[in-house]
Design an enzyme around this catalytic site. Structure first.
Site, PDB file in Angstrom:
ATOM      1  N   ASP A 482       0.699  -1.207  -0.024  1.00  0.00           N
ATOM      2  CA  ASP A 482      -0.243   0.003  -0.020  1.00  0.00           C
ATOM      3  C   ASP A 482       0.946   1.289   0.069  1.00  0.00           C
ATOM      4  O   ASP A 482       2.144   1.320   0.271  1.00  0.00           O
ATOM      5  CB  ASP A 482      -0.875   0.047   1.179  1.00  0.00           C
ATOM      6  CG  ASP A 482      -2.197   0.651   1.027  1.00  0.00           C
ATOM      7  OD1 ASP A 482      -2.463   1.475   0.122  1.00  0.00           O
ATOM      8  OD2 ASP A 482      -3.163   0.338   1.788  1.00  0.00           O
ATOM      9  N   ASP A 552     -10.695   1.994  -3.291  1.00  0.00           N
ATOM     10  CA  ASP A 552     -11.175   1.836  -1.826  1.00  0.00           C
ATOM     11  C   ASP A 552     -12.615   1.786  -1.938  1.00  0.00           C
ATOM     12  O   ASP A 552     -13.399   1.434  -0.825  1.00  0.00           O
ATOM     13  CB  ASP A 552     -10.586   2.700  -0.806  1.00  0.00           C
ATOM     14  CG  ASP A 552      -9.310   2.359  -0.463  1.00  0.00           C
ATOM     15  OD1 ASP A 552      -8.945   1.355  -0.402  1.00  0.00           O
ATOM     16  OD2 ASP A 552      -8.877   3.558   0.052  1.00  0.00           O
TER      17      ASP A 552
HETATM   18  C1  GLA Z   1      -5.620   1.766   2.270  1.00  0.00           C
HETATM   19  C2  GLA Z   1      -6.063   0.677   1.359  1.00  0.00           C
HETATM   20  C3  GLA Z   1      -7.283  -0.063   2.154  1.00  0.00           C
HETATM   21  C4  GLA Z   1      -6.581  -0.622   3.383  1.00  0.00           C
HETATM   22  C5  GLA Z   1      -6.122   0.569   4.182  1.00  0.00           C
HETATM   23  C6  GLA Z   1      -5.395  -0.183   5.550  1.00  0.00           C
HETATM   24  O1  GLA Z   1      -6.702   2.551   2.311  1.00  0.00           O
HETATM   25  O2  GLA Z   1      -6.650   1.055   0.148  1.00  0.00           O
HETATM   26  O3  GLA Z   1      -7.706  -1.146   1.123  1.00  0.00           O
HETATM   27  O4  GLA Z   1      -5.571  -1.713   3.389  1.00  0.00           O
HETATM   28  O5  GLA Z   1      -5.242   1.208   3.511  1.00  0.00           O
HETATM   29  O6  GLA Z   1      -5.073   1.203   6.265  1.00  0.00           O
END
Ligand code: GLA
Length: 740
Positions: A482, A552
């Site tokens: 990420d 997301d």
């Molecule tokens: C980001 C990712 C999510 C999740 C969060 C965790 O927003 O896109 O899918 O993994 O971080 O903190």
């Protein structure tokens, strides 16, 4: 072509360090030619011809890019444009392959440099070339100073997709500063009715397809954020009036770079469209000492007469067979479970084991624990940087959970965000100087975190070793990698002032280096590129990662248009899509579990729901649909995608169809937002089937009209089509046709 030679074909052009090129397999005959009498280069495949030549001044001039021409067809001669009045001398209106800023250039330069004596004039002329299989390297040199640029070309014989990049060398005795460096300028035929198609968005709303006319002046697509970004994606398509989804000329391209980038589109005074793309010149400067060189990223581009749908299919196939780490035959993406929406940071051994048990019951193949497992990570204020297992949540380390996941027949994946640090972390307390920043200035935080300066070798090596240890000590099949903020105050104070802006290049090279070396050390490892959703998706990161987190935003209705936009540039094979809970957190919209599954089954299926809240009925539905998905996933992930009805612009309907690469199966997904006024769902005419073959109908969800045959010819399904009985709000159907 073998996998290895294919990889190396494009590694030859790449800006990241790779192993030495090995011997190439011979490309299709006649792919690349140089005619010594006319000084014309042609790169040809059965579908596409691309030609450029050396004009009477010695400039490398674009001549032709479009459908295939025979070798005896006349090509335009490489002759400079006459110019237009005293205001527009010839250099500026001659379409050059790689115009440097110098002489009379008012359009976007591909290269701009500054010399220590104040001279900023650079005029590149042809010096020599080499042809090696499908590779062409053309060496240009400034008319008086020893600055050389090697333009590198390659063409994929299957798709006609070209790869271009530039290698800039300083052979003078003094340093020079590169202020702007593109990978390529693409010149299109003159026209006054071009439309530009591009992808824009923001967090939780990525992948919006924008379509606008190309007007005089520049249209700039860019990221100034240090990474690819949600705001614009480095992909474009240009079409003349009349081109649609199914027919008409399309020139399209995608830049393989995961840092700040820019693509400018502009008509010149002859209405020829120029597309120039590479490093973003904003805040850019790269000092080349004598003997030093700079490689640009690779800019891929293609042409098809078959409309935007065919352009996407060419790109999808190209990504699967040439770009992805497992090219040319990526394995099927496993169905995964991810814990994020179920638990957020509240992870622990018992809770994850319980979720794993439940995930296994529905046929999940990979269990992924998301954020919260390490350091003092109870929320997003602390812990990033400390990649050690939290002993309170996992008193025995990760081993018991991983063993349990394996016993359940799944492999194990883990979330990491290696490039970031919370100020509240052991790493930051030890190395406060490791973050991007300008000394003595405030450091802007995003999600309470700062960006580690990967351009520093100590930071790069630290991250590599920490991750390598994690992967060595634990049987981890998958990392969700990420990246949850963009750059601000991008200072690199350990460097001399004149070298600090190298960070825009060096950071990304380090990122690629870490990913590449982790893959080499752990050959079974698969990686997902995530950046708060789809903020880092490009052909550069895709060379080193197996899938991407699309957004997301997991609302299954919003996802239809997000996924639709995504597929203009990228294959559904890498498009991770989760089934989550209802009502969904994004819009508080309620949808059935079946609707949510069908929306996610258009890509690489994942489940991100809180399974502890599911009923027995939910488990049964999920189990059935996961089994169905496994029977169609190769078609969805690696087949030919037809966007039948677009969900864009408030359409109440949407439908996609995928045809397997061997033509033996097709899958149709159809969605209804809400019916009104007693109108039936539009009748759907399938595409891409063999008219003579017979196909048997299998209904996964929803109901076709009662007169629908159980079996019929491809001609029937394409000409007469299928009537789905969708009525109500948020309804969905999925049918499969298997060749008998
Ligand atoms: C980001 C990712 C999510 C999740 C969060 C965790 O927003 O896109 O899918 O993994 O971080 O903190």
């Amino acid at each position: 072509m073998t996998h290895r030679s294919t990889w190396l074909m494009f590694a030859f052009l790449a800006s990241i360090p790779t192993q030495a090129p090995a011997a190439e397999t011979a490309p299709a005959a006649d792919t690349v030619r140089y005619d010594g009498s006319t000084h014309i280069f042609t790169l040809s495949t059965p579908q596409v011809t691309y030609a450029f030549g050396v004009n009477e001044r010695g400039e490398l001039q674009s001549l032709y890019w479009g459908g295939h021409l025979n070798s005896d067809d006349p090509l335009p001669t490489a002759k400079s444009d006459t110019g237009s009045a005293s205001f527009d001398p010839s250099t500026g209106s001659t379409p050059q392959e790689y115009p440097a800023w110098g002489s009379a250039l008012y359009t976007e330069p591909a290269l701009k440099v500054s010399f220590p004596d104040g001279n900023r004039d650079l005029v590149l002329h042809y010096l020599s070339h080499t042809i090696n299989g499908s590779h062409v390297a053309v060496l240009l040199k400034d008319i008086s100073r020893d600055v050389r640029v090697e333009l590198r070309y390659d063409i994929d014989p299957d798709s006609g997709i070209l790869a271009r990049s530039a290698h800039i060398e300083n052979h003078t005795s003094k340093p020079l500063s590169v202020q702007q460096a593109a990978a390529a300028t693409w010149n299109l035929p003159a026209g006054n009715d071009y439309m530009l198609h591009s992808l824009s968005g923001r967090w939780a709303a990525e992948w919006h397809l924008d379509q606008r006319p190309v007007l005089p002046g520049q249209t700039v697509l860019e990221s100034r954020r240090g990474s690819t970004s949600h705001q614009n994606n480095p992909w474009f398509a240009l079409t003349p009036a009349g081109t649609g989804e199914d027919s008409g000329p399309v020139w399209f391209g995608a830049l393989a770079w995961s840092g700040s980038w820019r693509i400018t589109v502009e008509p010149d005074l002859r209405r020829r469209i120029r597309v120039t793309g590479g490093y973003n010149p904003f805040d850019f400067s790269y000092r080349l000492a004598p003997g030093e060189s700079l490689d640009t990223p690779v800019f891929f581009a293609g042409y098809t007469p078959g409309g935007l749908g065919e352009a996407s299919r060419l790109l999808h196939r190209f990504e699967l067979t040439h770009v992805l780490p497992q090219a040319p035959q990526p394995r099927a993406r496993p169905v995964l479970y991810n814990s994020w929406e179920a638990t957020e940071f509240n992870v622990n051994e018992a809770g994850q084991m319980k979720l794993a048990d439940m995930a296994a019951r529905i046929g999940v193949e990979r269990f992924v624990m998301d954020d919260g497992w390490f350091g003092a990570r109870d929320n997003d204020h602390a812990g990033l940087g400390d990649w050690v297992v939290n002993p309170r949540k996992f008193p025995h380390g990760l081993q018991p959970l991983i063993a349990k996941v394996h016993d359940l027949g799944m492999d194990f994946g883990l979330w990491v965000e290696p490039e970031m640090v919370n100020p509240d972390s052991a790493l930051y307390r030890k190395h406060p100087d490791w973050v991007l920043s300008f000394p003595g200035r405030p450091r802007t935080e995003g999600r309470n975190q700062l960006v580690l300066n990967l351009a520093r070798q100590d930071v790069r090596d630290h991250l590599f070793h920490v991750l390598d240890d994690l992967l060595t000590q634990n049987d981890i099949a998958f990392l969700k990698w990420d990246y949850n903020r963009n750059w601000t105050e991008p200072g690199w104070s350990e460097q001399k002032p004149e070298d600090q802006q190298r960070v825009y290049v060096a950071y990304v090279h380090s990122l690629y280096w870490i990913l590449q070396h982790l893959r080499e050390r752990h050959p079974k490892l698969e990686i997902e590129s995530c950046s708060g959703g789809g903020g880092r998706v490009d052909l550069g990161i895709m060379r080193l990662t197996d899938e991407v987190w699309t957004s997301d935003n997991t609302d299954p209705f919003d996802r239809l248009s997000i996924q639709d936009g995504f597929t203009y540039a990228y294959t559904p094979g890498v498009m991770m899509a989760w089934v989550t809970d209802s009502p969904n957190w994004v819009n508080q919209r309620s949808t059935s579990l079946e609707y949510r599954f069908l929306s996610s089954m258009q890509g690489s299926l994942g489940i991100g729901a809180d399974l502890t809240r599911w009923s027995d009925q939910d488990f049964q539905t999920a189990k059935r649909l996961v089994t169905d998905y496994k029977s169609i996933r190769m078609t969805v992930q690696q087949g030919l995608l037809y966007r039948l009805i677009s969900p864009r612009d408030g359409s109440p309907y949407s439908a996609t169809q995928s045809v397997s690469s061997d033509g033996a199966q097709t899958v149709l997904f159809a969605f209804l937002h809400s019916s009104s006024m007693l109108y039936p769902y539009p009748r759907i005419h399938l595409k891409g089937l063999d008219p003579q073959a017979r196909y048997r109908l299998r209904v996964l969800a929803g109901k076709p009209d009662e007169n629908t045959p159980k079996e019929a010819s491809g001609a029937y399904w394409m000409s007469d089509g299928i009537q789905l009985m969708l009525k109500g709000d948020f309804q969905a159907a999925a049918v499969v046709l298997d060749r008998t």
